[in-house]
Design a protein around this motif. Structure first.
Motif, PDB file in Angstrom:
ATOM      1  N   LYS A 190      -8.527  -8.802  -3.857  1.00 55.60           N
ATOM      2  CA  LYS A 190      -7.373  -9.332  -3.118  1.00 55.60           C
ATOM      3  C   LYS A 190      -6.693  -8.251  -2.273  1.00 55.60           C
ATOM      4  N   VAL A 191      -7.241  -7.053  -2.317  1.00 55.40           N
ATOM      5  CA  VAL A 191      -6.660  -5.934  -1.571  1.00 55.40           C
ATOM      6  C   VAL A 191      -7.345  -5.827  -0.212  1.00 55.40           C
ATOM      7  N   ASP A 192      -6.553  -5.956   0.853  1.00 52.18           N
ATOM      8  CA  ASP A 192      -7.105  -5.915   2.213  1.00 52.18           C
ATOM      9  C   ASP A 192      -7.342  -4.490   2.691  1.00 52.18           C
ATOM     10  N   GLU A 193      -6.372  -3.615   2.392  1.00 55.23           N
ATOM     11  CA  GLU A 193      -6.461  -2.213   2.809  1.00 55.23           C
ATOM     12  C   GLU A 193      -6.008  -1.309   1.683  1.00 55.23           C
ATOM     13  N   ILE A 194      -6.663  -0.176   1.555  1.00 54.05           N
ATOM     14  CA  ILE A 194      -6.229   0.865   0.630  1.00 54.05           C
ATOM     15  C   ILE A 194      -5.783   2.065   1.449  1.00 54.05           C
ATOM     16  N   TRP A 195      -4.506   2.446   1.271  1.00 48.11           N
ATOM     17  CA  TRP A 195      -3.976   3.604   1.991  1.00 48.11           C
ATOM     18  C   TRP A 195      -4.115   4.872   1.165  1.00 48.11           C
ATOM     19  N   GLY A 196      -4.107   4.732  -0.152  1.00 55.31           N
ATOM     20  CA  GLY A 196      -4.227   5.901  -1.001  1.00 55.31           C
ATOM     21  C   GLY A 196      -4.296   5.519  -2.459  1.00 55.31           C
ATOM     22  N   THR A 197      -4.948   6.361  -3.256  1.00 53.11           N
ATOM     23  CA  THR A 197      -5.026   6.169  -4.691  1.00 53.11           C
ATOM     24  C   THR A 197      -4.465   7.402  -5.393  1.00 53.11           C
ATOM     25  N   GLU A 198      -3.783   7.204  -6.512  1.00 52.55           N
ATOM     26  CA  GLU A 198      -3.091   8.286  -7.214  1.00 52.55           C
ATOM     27  C   GLU A 198      -2.160   9.016  -6.249  1.00 52.55           C
ATOM     28  N   VAL A 199      -1.254   8.258  -5.676  1.00 53.35           N
ATOM     29  CA  VAL A 199      -0.354   8.774  -4.641  1.00 53.35           C
ATOM     30  C   VAL A 199       0.946   9.276  -5.269  1.00 53.35           C
ATOM     31  N   GLY A 200       1.252  10.541  -5.033  1.00 53.26           N
ATOM     32  CA  GLY A 200       2.491  11.126  -5.518  1.00 53.26           C
ATOM     33  C   GLY A 200       3.640  10.830  -4.565  1.00 53.26           C
ATOM     34  N   VAL A 201       4.765  10.346  -5.121  1.00 52.87           N
ATOM     35  CA  VAL A 201       5.941  10.036  -4.308  1.00 52.87           C
ATOM     36  C   VAL A 201       7.195  10.546  -5.011  1.00 52.87           C
ATOM     37  N   TYR A 202       8.257  10.773  -4.241  1.00 53.94           N
ATOM     38  CA  TYR A 202       9.523  11.152  -4.863  1.00 53.94           C
ATOM     39  C   TYR A 202      10.693  10.710  -4.000  1.00 53.94           C
ATOM     40  N   ALA A 203      11.796  10.436  -4.680  1.00 49.64           N
ATOM     41  CA  ALA A 203      13.064  10.156  -4.016  1.00 49.64           C
ATOM     42  C   ALA A 203      13.871  11.441  -4.082  1.00 49.64           C
ATOM     43  N   SER A 204      14.272  11.939  -2.959  1.00 49.87           N
ATOM     44  CA  SER A 204      14.870  13.264  -2.858  1.00 49.87           C
ATOM     45  C   SER A 204      16.005  13.476  -3.855  1.00 49.87           C
TER      46      SER A 204
END
Length: 219
Positions: free
Chosen positions: A106-120
Motif C-alpha cells: 500500500k506504500v506508493d513511495e519510500i522516502w527513507g527507512t530508519e530516518v532520524g528526526v528531532y524537534a529542536s
C-alpha cells in the motif's frame, strides 16, 4: 512501490543509559528519545502486576526474546526495502514477509527507512519508514505482537507516530498528518491502524502533554 531520494536524511547518534535512550544533536546537547518520553510517563501498574504474576526471571526472558525478534524483523524489512536479502530466524523472516505482502503493497513511495528526526531542543527519534501511503505522505512504523491488538491498547504507538511526523515537518518543511502502524502477529496475521485528520491532531496534542509531563519530572 518506488524508493526515491526526496530528502538528504542523516543518521542521528544515540546513547543508552539509566535515564533511557538519548540522541546526540549538536556538539553539547542530547535529547530524550520519543520512546523514553513515553515509557517514563506511562502508567506501569499493569506491567508491574504482570511481572509479579509470571516472576522476574520469566518476564525478563519474554522481554528479551520479544526484543530480539522485533529487532530482527525490523532489520529484514530494512533489507527488503534496500534490495538486500533477509537474514536471521525463520520467525523473523516470516513476520517481515507478512508486512511486506500486506502492508508495503500500500506504500506508493519510500522516502527513507530508519530516518532520524528531532524537534529542536525537545526530543528525537528514529522512525521505521517515511513516504507516501495510499496517496498521502505518512510516517510508518513496524511492530510485532504475540496476539492481536485493539486500537485502545496502542495509543502510545499513535503518539509516537505523531511525534515523528511533527519533527519531520519541522526539519524538512513537510506537512505530514498521517501515521500508519503495521503489525505482524506471531500467528502470521496482519493488522493495520491509521491515524489522520482530527485523530492525528488528537494524538499530537496527547504527545505534547506527555512531553510536558516528562520535562516537568525528569529534565
Amino acid at each position: 512501490m518506488k524508493v526515491i531520494t526526496k530528502f538528504a536524511y542523516k543518521p542521528l547518534q544515540r546513547t543508552d543509559g539509566e535515564g533511557g535512550r538519548r540522541y546526540i544533536v549538536g556538539e553539547e546537547r542530547t535529547l530524550p528519545s520519543v520512546t523514553t518520553v513515553l515509557s517514563k510517563t506511562k502508567d506501569m501498574t499493569h506491567l508491574k502486576l504482570w511481572m509479579e504474576r509470571v516472576g522476574e526471571v520469566e518476564a525478563n526472558r519474554i522481554k528479551t526474546e520479544a526484543s530480539g525478534i522485533g529487532n530482527s524483523m525490523h532489520k529484514n524489512l530494512e533489507n527488503f526495502i534496500l534490495g538486500e536479502a533477509m537474514t536471521g530466524s525463520f520467525l523473523s523472516k516470516t513476520l517481515a514477509n507478512v508486512i511486506v505482502k500486506q502492508g508495503l503493497t500500500k506504500v506508493d513511495e519510500i522516502w527513507g527507512t530508519e530516518v532520524g528526526v528531532y524537534a529542536s531542543g525537545l526530543y528525537a527519534g528514529t522512525t521505521d519508514l517515511v513516504g507516501v501511503h495510499e496517496g498521502a505522505p505518512a510516517i510508518m512504523d513496524f511492530k510485532n505482537s504475540l496476539k492481536d491488538k485493539k486500537k485502545e491498547w496502542i495509543e502510545d504507538y499513535f503518539m509516537q507516530l505523531a511525534a515523528y511526523a511533527m519533527a519531520h515537518n519541522e526539519m524538512y518543511g513537510t506537512e505530514i498528518n498521517k501515521g500508519v502502524v503495521m503489525i505482524a502477529t506471531r500467528e502470521a496475521k496482519y493488522q493495520e491502524f491509521i491515524i489522520e485528520g482530527d485523530e492525528f491532531t488528537h494524538y499530537s496534542t496527547k504527545w505534547a502533554e506527555k512531553l510536558c509531563a516528562y520535562y516537568e519530572r525528569f529534565e
